[in-house]
Design an enzyme around this catalytic site. Structure first.
Site, PDB file in Angstrom:
ATOM      1  N   VAL A  10       0.937  -1.208   0.101  1.00  0.00           N
ATOM      2  CA  VAL A  10      -0.069   0.023  -0.312  1.00  0.00           C
ATOM      3  C   VAL A  10       0.949   1.179   0.104  1.00  0.00           C
ATOM      4  CG1 VAL A  10      -0.247   0.041   2.431  1.00  0.00           C
ATOM      5  CG2 VAL A  10      -1.782   1.147   1.343  1.00  0.00           C
ATOM      6  N   SER A  11       0.529   2.370  -0.989  1.00  0.00           N
ATOM      7  CA  SER A  11       1.088   3.633  -0.635  1.00  0.00           C
ATOM      8  C   SER A  11       0.202   4.327   0.333  1.00  0.00           C
ATOM      9  CB  SER A  11       1.187   4.231  -1.915  1.00  0.00           C
ATOM     10  OG  SER A  11      -0.054   4.250  -2.792  1.00  0.00           O
ATOM     11  N   THR A  12       1.017   5.538   0.753  1.00  0.00           N
ATOM     12  CA  THR A  12       0.272   6.497   1.674  1.00  0.00           C
ATOM     13  C   THR A  12      -0.932   7.160   0.983  1.00  0.00           C
ATOM     14  OG1 THR A  12       2.473   6.949   2.621  1.00  0.00           O
ATOM     15  CG2 THR A  12       0.640   8.371   2.925  1.00  0.00           C
ATOM     16  N   ASP A  13      -0.945   7.623  -0.347  1.00  0.00           N
ATOM     17  CA  ASP A  13      -1.980   8.208  -0.906  1.00  0.00           C
ATOM     18  C   ASP A  13      -2.967   7.401  -1.294  1.00  0.00           C
ATOM     19  OD1 ASP A  13      -0.358   6.687  -2.734  1.00  0.00           O
ATOM     20  OD2 ASP A  13      -1.075   8.181  -4.405  1.00  0.00           O
TER      21      ASP A  13
END
Length: 521
Positions: A10-13
């Site tokens: 998962v990426s933060t955005d």
């Protein structure tokens, strides 16, 4: 499928926009393995962008599958193909690498049967959709940032001297941050003097709280954000241009462009200032009466004290004078320049008349700058005509246009910072009041001044060096404001008691060319 490695990413955005979370993905993958009797050999959790495969956890997983002694069929499971990659080129390349070590990448929500040839079409779709989303998101972000820049907002990490903050509605902005802001103001002020080079100023600024590497320092002192200007970069045929920023500038535009002139080598470096001992204030102003060389000064050690002398800089010359006697002679001579209280208003009236006359004649700096701006506009217009007639090519026209626009921007900044005529007149009046106050009792003021102030005063009276022979001095030129004072004093001496001083024979031209030396503080 008997065993598999689990990969969750998962990426933060993405976590903010779609609610993705690592535990949720891991929980779904574990339930899938339990339902299908798949042994989990390892779980790799990633918080990283999928634009490429330079990811810490993926690198560990790849090293594990490559380092297996037995190259049995193995699998890597993830939720969807966008968890695997958001770039088609890199995705196909990685799939090939995995096949080389007998490892199969699989998405449980978007399964692909690689035994069926037509399934590669679905794989292409699954991989293309995330990349198109990324491209669209990047385009929207770029458009939004350009729109914000055009509105005068800084849209990245705050430069040195500023900090990133947010308004109550969530809009971001930058604001000065101390002590870095004060250090940056000091940097620009020092660079504008042209005394020290950029590297020397950077090292001095370190002690003032500005920690900056050499390469980054060169970038920030070239950045117009410090004078309140935002640069909108070129994009799709739209040329680069500048807009006024919404943030608080640390320096004026004129100071910023003055620094750019220094960095570009367009500003003359001032001469080194002569320093002097408090017993030798005239050092550097006296000429030798025998050889016309400059008199210097030094001290001789006596039995009970040190004795100071002015002597010729040529060791073979015998000119030598006691500093105490020369200094006293000069202090006594200052009475000739003392301004009589009764005529101070007349003196100010003459100087103000000269100042107003020069502005009426169009000699002020505003007209000079306006003429320079008109000249740049004519050059740009001429280049445009020549380009239309195909006398110059597009590249040459672009260079000429850029140079003219840069020059116009610098001149506009200087013109903006210039005071108007009313402010200039008020400044001159204030300076004249200061001059009258000092010259009304010039001897007392000189005796109580520091060495630096004494030397400024000497330089304002005598623009050229004095030739002193031990008894008297002579000079080829006296500053004209002081000539005016001496002329007034001479008339006062010849007036009888009760008579009025006539100014009919005192032309304003007497002081016209010597106003500036008189204003030295």
């Amino acid at each position: 499928m008997n065993s598999a490695y689990l990969y969750v990413r998962v990426s933060t955005d993405e976590q903010k926009r779609k609610g993705y979370s690592l535990p949720e993905q891991e929980d779904r993958l574990m339930r899938y393995c339990e339902q299908n009797n798949i042994e989990v050999r390892g779980i790799y959790r990633e918080d990283y962008s999928a634009k490429n495969f330079n990811r810490p956890e993926w690198t560990k997983l790849l090293n594990v599958v490559k380092g297996r002694k037995k190259k049995d069929q193995e699998n890597i499971l993830f939720i969807k193909w966008d968890r695997f990659s958001r770039n088609i080129e890199y995705a196909y390349q990685m799939i090939g690498i995995l096949r080389g070590v007998n490892v199969q990448a699989m998405a449980i929500d978007q399964p692909i049967d690689f035994k069926i040839p037509e399934s590669t079409v679905m794989l292409a779709v699954y991989l293309a959709v995330p990349e198109s989303e990324n491209t669209r998101r990047a385009l929207n972000t770029l458009t939004g940032m350009r729109r914000a820049r055009k509105a005068g907002r800084w849209m990245s990490t705050a430069p040195k001297g500023y900090q990133n903050l947010s308004h109550s509605d969530g809009r971001k902005f930058i604001a000065p941050k101390q002590p870095e802001a004060a250090a940056m103001q000091w940097v620009f002020t020092e660079l504008s003097k042209g005394v020290y080079n950029a590297e020397q100023v950077r090292k001095q600024a370190f002690s003032k709280g500005l920690k900056c590497e050499r390469n980054n320092f060169w970038k920030i002192i070239r950045n117009p954000v410090y004078c309140g200007t935002i640069v909108v970069p070129p994009y799709e045929g739209e040329e680069m241009y500048f807009v006024k920023g919404q943030h608080e500038p640390l320096v004026t535009e004129s100071l910023f462009y003055e620094v750019q002139d220094v960095l570009n080598g367009n500003k003359r470096i001032p001469a080194t200032k002569v320093t002097s001992n408090e017993m030798l204030p005239l050092r550097g102003f006296l000429e030798c009466p025998l050889c016309s060389r400059m008199l210097t000064g030094s001290a001789s050690k006596g039995r009970h004290s040190r004795y100071y002398y002015y002597h010729c800089s040529d060791n073979t010359c015998k000119s030598r004078f006691k500093a105490e006697e020369v200094n006293k002679y000069f202090e006594d001579d200052l009475i000739n320049f003392q301004l009589h209280p009764g005529i101070s208003n007349h003196f100010k009236a003459i100087v103000l008349d000269v100042f107003k006359s020069e502005h009426r004649d169009g000699l002020d700096e505003r007209k000079v700058i306006a003429d320079q701006m008109e000249e740049q506009e004519k050059m740009l217009s001429n280049a445009r005509k020549r380009f239309m007639l195909e006398e110059i090519d597009a590249e040459d026209f672009k260079i000429i246009k850029s140079e003219c626009n840069d020059a116009l921007r610098m001149l506009e900044a200087k013109l903006t910072d210039l005071p108007n005529k009313a402010d200039s007149l008020k400044t001159v009046e204030n300076l004249l009041n200061l001059v009258v106050e000092k010259y009304s009792n010039i001897q007392l003021h000189y005796k109580g001044a520091s060495v630096a102030e004494k030397r400024k005063l000497i330089g304002s009276i005598y623009p050229q060096n004095l030739c002193f022979d031990g008894k008297q001095h002579r000079t080829a030129y006296l500053s004209e404001p002081l000539s005016l004072i001496m002329l007034i004093n001479k008339q006062l001496q010849g007036i009888k008691k009760g008579e009025k001083l006539s100014f009919d024979n005192l032309s304003p031209k007497v002081a016209r060319r010597g106003i500036e030396p008189l204003f030295l503080e």
